[in-house]
Design a protein around this motif. Structure first.
Motif, PDB file in Angstrom:
ATOM      1  N   ASP A 125       0.854  -1.190   0.000  1.00  0.00           N
ATOM      2  CA  ASP A 125       0.000   0.000   0.000  1.00  0.00           C
ATOM      3  C   ASP A 125       0.894   1.245   0.000  1.00  0.00           C
ATOM      4  OD1 ASP A 125      -2.169   1.678   0.138  1.00  0.00           O
ATOM      5  OD2 ASP A 125      -2.710   1.189   2.194  1.00  0.00           O
ATOM      6  N   PRO A 126       1.714   1.400  -1.040  1.00  0.00           N
ATOM      7  CA  PRO A 126       2.765   2.430  -1.006  1.00  0.00           C
ATOM      8  C   PRO A 126       2.255   3.865  -1.010  1.00  0.00           C
ATOM      9  CG  PRO A 126       2.620   1.432  -3.182  1.00  0.00           C
ATOM     10  CD  PRO A 126       1.760   0.612  -2.281  1.00  0.00           C
ATOM     11  N   ASN A 127       1.004   4.088  -1.408  1.00  0.00           N
ATOM     12  CA  ASN A 127       0.491   5.454  -1.457  1.00  0.00           C
ATOM     13  C   ASN A 127      -0.164   5.901  -0.151  1.00  0.00           C
ATOM     14  OD1 ASN A 127       1.182   6.307  -4.132  1.00  0.00           O
ATOM     15  ND2 ASN A 127      -0.350   4.881  -4.899  1.00  0.00           N
ATOM     16  N   PHE A 128      -0.258   5.001   0.814  1.00  0.00           N
ATOM     17  CA  PHE A 128      -0.943   5.346   2.058  1.00  0.00           C
ATOM     18  C   PHE A 128      -0.283   6.525   2.771  1.00  0.00           C
ATOM     19  CE2 PHE A 128      -1.448   4.736   6.706  1.00  0.00           C
ATOM     20  CZ  PHE A 128      -2.794   5.027   6.782  1.00  0.00           C
ATOM     21  N   SER A 179     -11.867   4.811  -1.795  1.00  0.00           N
ATOM     22  CA  SER A 179     -11.823   5.943  -0.871  1.00  0.00           C
ATOM     23  C   SER A 179     -10.648   6.865  -1.196  1.00  0.00           C
ATOM     24  CB  SER A 179     -11.748   5.463   0.580  1.00  0.00           C
ATOM     25  OG  SER A 179     -10.616   4.657   0.805  1.00  0.00           O
ATOM     26  N   ASP A 180      -9.522   6.296  -1.648  1.00  0.00           N
ATOM     27  CA  ASP A 180      -8.401   7.134  -2.083  1.00  0.00           C
ATOM     28  C   ASP A 180      -8.787   7.969  -3.299  1.00  0.00           C
ATOM     29  OD1 ASP A 180      -6.832   6.154  -0.063  1.00  0.00           O
ATOM     30  OD2 ASP A 180      -5.372   5.163  -1.369  1.00  0.00           O
ATOM     31  N   LEU A 229       2.923  10.105  -5.239  1.00  0.00           N
ATOM     32  CA  LEU A 229       2.038   9.015  -5.639  1.00  0.00           C
ATOM     33  C   LEU A 229       2.780   8.046  -6.542  1.00  0.00           C
ATOM     34  CD1 LEU A 229      -1.271  10.929  -6.408  1.00  0.00           C
ATOM     35  CD2 LEU A 229      -0.888   9.293  -4.565  1.00  0.00           C
ATOM     36  N   GLN A 230       2.550   6.769  -6.306  1.00  0.00           N
ATOM     37  CA  GLN A 230       3.220   5.739  -7.096  1.00  0.00           C
ATOM     38  C   GLN A 230       2.210   4.997  -7.955  1.00  0.00           C
ATOM     39  OE1 GLN A 230       5.961   3.188  -4.948  1.00  0.00           O
ATOM     40  NE2 GLN A 230       6.130   4.688  -3.283  1.00  0.00           N
ATOM     41  N   ARG A 231       2.576   4.774  -9.176  1.00  0.00           N
ATOM     42  CA  ARG A 231       1.722   3.995 -10.062  1.00  0.00           C
ATOM     43  C   ARG A 231       1.854   2.520  -9.721  1.00  0.00           C
ATOM     44  NH1 ARG A 231       1.658   6.536 -16.151  1.00  0.00           N
ATOM     45  NH2 ARG A 231       1.321   8.705 -15.533  1.00  0.00           N
ATOM     46  N   ASN A 232       0.730   1.873  -9.608  1.00  0.00           N
ATOM     47  CA  ASN A 232       0.712   0.452  -9.295  1.00  0.00           C
ATOM     48  C   ASN A 232       0.416  -0.307 -10.581  1.00  0.00           C
ATOM     49  OD1 ASN A 232       0.432  -2.092  -8.264  1.00  0.00           O
ATOM     50  ND2 ASN A 232      -1.036  -1.538  -6.671  1.00  0.00           N
ATOM     51  N   THR A 233       1.380  -1.049 -11.058  1.00  0.00           N
ATOM     52  CA  THR A 233       1.198  -1.757 -12.322  1.00  0.00           C
ATOM     53  C   THR A 233       0.225  -2.916 -12.191  1.00  0.00           C
ATOM     54  OG1 THR A 233       3.126  -3.136 -11.830  1.00  0.00           O
ATOM     55  CG2 THR A 233       3.498  -1.145 -13.148  1.00  0.00           C
ATOM     56  N   ARG A 234      -0.013  -3.370 -10.954  1.00  0.00           N
ATOM     57  CA  ARG A 234      -0.945  -4.486 -10.745  1.00  0.00           C
ATOM     58  C   ARG A 234      -2.260  -3.953 -10.200  1.00  0.00           C
ATOM     59  NH1 ARG A 234      -2.707  -7.640  -6.702  1.00  0.00           N
ATOM     60  NH2 ARG A 234      -1.481  -6.508  -5.157  1.00  0.00           N
ATOM     61  N   GLN A 244      -8.302  -2.191   1.939  1.00  0.00           N
ATOM     62  CA  GLN A 244      -7.641  -0.886   2.062  1.00  0.00           C
ATOM     63  C   GLN A 244      -8.629   0.167   2.564  1.00  0.00           C
ATOM     64  OE1 GLN A 244      -5.372   0.550  -1.247  1.00  0.00           O
ATOM     65  NE2 GLN A 244      -3.952  -1.186  -1.222  1.00  0.00           N
ATOM     66  N   GLN A 245      -9.845   0.179   2.031  1.00  0.00           N
ATOM     67  CA  GLN A 245     -10.851   1.132   2.496  1.00  0.00           C
ATOM     68  C   GLN A 245     -11.157   0.925   3.983  1.00  0.00           C
ATOM     69  OE1 GLN A 245     -13.464   0.175  -1.183  1.00  0.00           O
ATOM     70  NE2 GLN A 245     -14.291   2.080  -0.376  1.00  0.00           N
ATOM     71  N   LEU A 246     -11.355  -0.321   4.362  1.00  0.00           N
ATOM     72  CA  LEU A 246     -11.706  -0.640   5.736  1.00  0.00           C
ATOM     73  C   LEU A 246     -10.594  -0.234   6.699  1.00  0.00           C
ATOM     74  CD1 LEU A 246     -13.676  -1.978   7.713  1.00  0.00           C
ATOM     75  CD2 LEU A 246     -12.618  -4.185   7.169  1.00  0.00           C
ATOM     76  N   TYR A 247      -9.361  -0.510   6.326  1.00  0.00           N
ATOM     77  CA  TYR A 247      -8.258  -0.198   7.228  1.00  0.00           C
ATOM     78  C   TYR A 247      -7.963   1.297   7.273  1.00  0.00           C
ATOM     79  CZ  TYR A 247      -7.111  -4.842   8.771  1.00  0.00           C
ATOM     80  OH  TYR A 247      -7.156  -6.064   9.397  1.00  0.00           O
ATOM     81  N   ARG A 248      -8.293   2.021   6.227  1.00  0.00           N
ATOM     82  CA  ARG A 248      -8.195   3.477   6.313  1.00  0.00           C
ATOM     83  C   ARG A 248      -9.167   4.002   7.359  1.00  0.00           C
ATOM     84  NH1 ARG A 248      -5.285   2.325   2.519  1.00  0.00           N
ATOM     85  NH2 ARG A 248      -4.278   3.574   0.896  1.00  0.00           N
ATOM     86  N   PHE A 249     -10.346   3.442   7.405  1.00  0.00           N
ATOM     87  CA  PHE A 249     -11.324   3.853   8.412  1.00  0.00           C
ATOM     88  C   PHE A 249     -10.832   3.502   9.818  1.00  0.00           C
ATOM     89  CE2 PHE A 249     -15.150   2.960  10.996  1.00  0.00           C
ATOM     90  CZ  PHE A 249     -15.730   4.218  10.960  1.00  0.00           C
TER      91      PHE A 249
END
Length: 289
Positions: A125-128, A179-180, A229-234, A244-249
């Protein structure tokens, strides 16, 4: 339709009418957002207040094959987290999970892997680190549901077709969770008119946008001095997207008492992990996280 997200997250008792409304929502596979939000609320209530057999049963209903995939993914993540974090011992619930996992082992493993990946945000999750500050502003700070809404046009902006197409291309290259996208769109929409004007001055019409590579980070302030911001090729799987949404909350919202305390080694010791991670290949994959 009632706001089942708030009802299921906050009310101690689920009324019969609310239960019936949830069952109706589960049948709507064309517009599954409300059912997905209600499913999330069933998870949040139990993470915040403890295991609730009625709500657990409702999550099991959301795993029905007739439900939309968006709903089923959220239900599976919720069931696994409740079993693991609350160290569930109810024999009925464990029997239900054993039967479910025998039928949905692929989805269960994908969801469990996504949960385990939260322990390694730098890798998965490099953009977190860059986006987390955006969640301290409206609409996230006063609307918990914003963390979980599927990304749809018109929720927080009024972009024209050209601007929306540009935003879609931006998010497609990043591969970030919904959410991002909302958080970044709060910034992006401020700069969008100037970006569009610049592109139109170069005679780039809407059909040509997919053919160009717009460097948004040079056009707008999308960096904090240390992180970019990093582009995620996958592309994220649906389970990774939702986790990711849940853990941001759980990490960033002031509207929940729950905080992430996952220890990857402790998670591996839970009964639910042993039920999900079966076979040498899957054990090796989890060990490599």
């Amino acid at each position: 339709m009632k706001d089942l997200f708030n009802i299921f997250q906050k009310n101690e008792v689920v009324e019969v009418d609310d239960l019936a409304d949830f069952q109706v929502l589960l049948l709507d596979t064309y517009a599954p957002s409300q059912a997905a939000m209600a499913t999330t609320a069933l998870t949040l209530y139990q993470l915040e207040h403890g295991y609730d057999r009625g709500r657990f049963q409702m999550l099991l209903w959301a795993m029905n094959n007739h439900c939309a995939n968006l709903v089923r993914v959220r239900a599976m993540v919720g069931l696994l987290l409740i079993c693991a974090r609350l160290k569930l011992t109810d024999p009925w619930a464990l029997d239900q999970m054993a039967e479910l996992l025998s039928l949905e082992h692929e989805l269960a493993f994908d969801a469990w892997r996504a949960i385990m990946q939260t322990a390694k945000p730098d890798k998965y999750d490099p953009n977190f680190a860059m986006v987390r500050s955006l969640y301290s502003s409206p609409p996230f700070c006063d609307s918990p549901e914003m963390f979980f809404l599927p990304f749809l046009r018109g929720k927080i902006e009024n972009l024209d077709d050209y601007e929306w197409k540009l935003a879609e291309l931006f998010f497609k290259t990043l591969n970030v969770c919904d959410s991002d996208k909302y958080a970044l769109l709060m910034i992006l929409k401020q700069y969008m008119p100037a970006i569009v004007q610049q592109l139109r001055e170069q005679d780039i019409d809407i059909d040509d946008l997919a053919l160009i590579d717009v460097n948004f980070q040079q056009m707008i302030m999308l960096g904090n001095g240390r992180n970019r911001l990093q582009r995620n090729t996958r592309e994220l799987t649906p389970a990774e997207q939702y986790v990711q949404q849940l853990y941001r909350f759980l990490l960033l919202s002031h509207q929940t008492p729950v905080r992430v305390s996952e220890d990857i080694n402790e998670l591996k010791k839970t009964m639910i992990s042993r039920m999900v991670v079966v076979g040498k290949a899957r054990i090796a994959e989890i060990e490599n996280i």
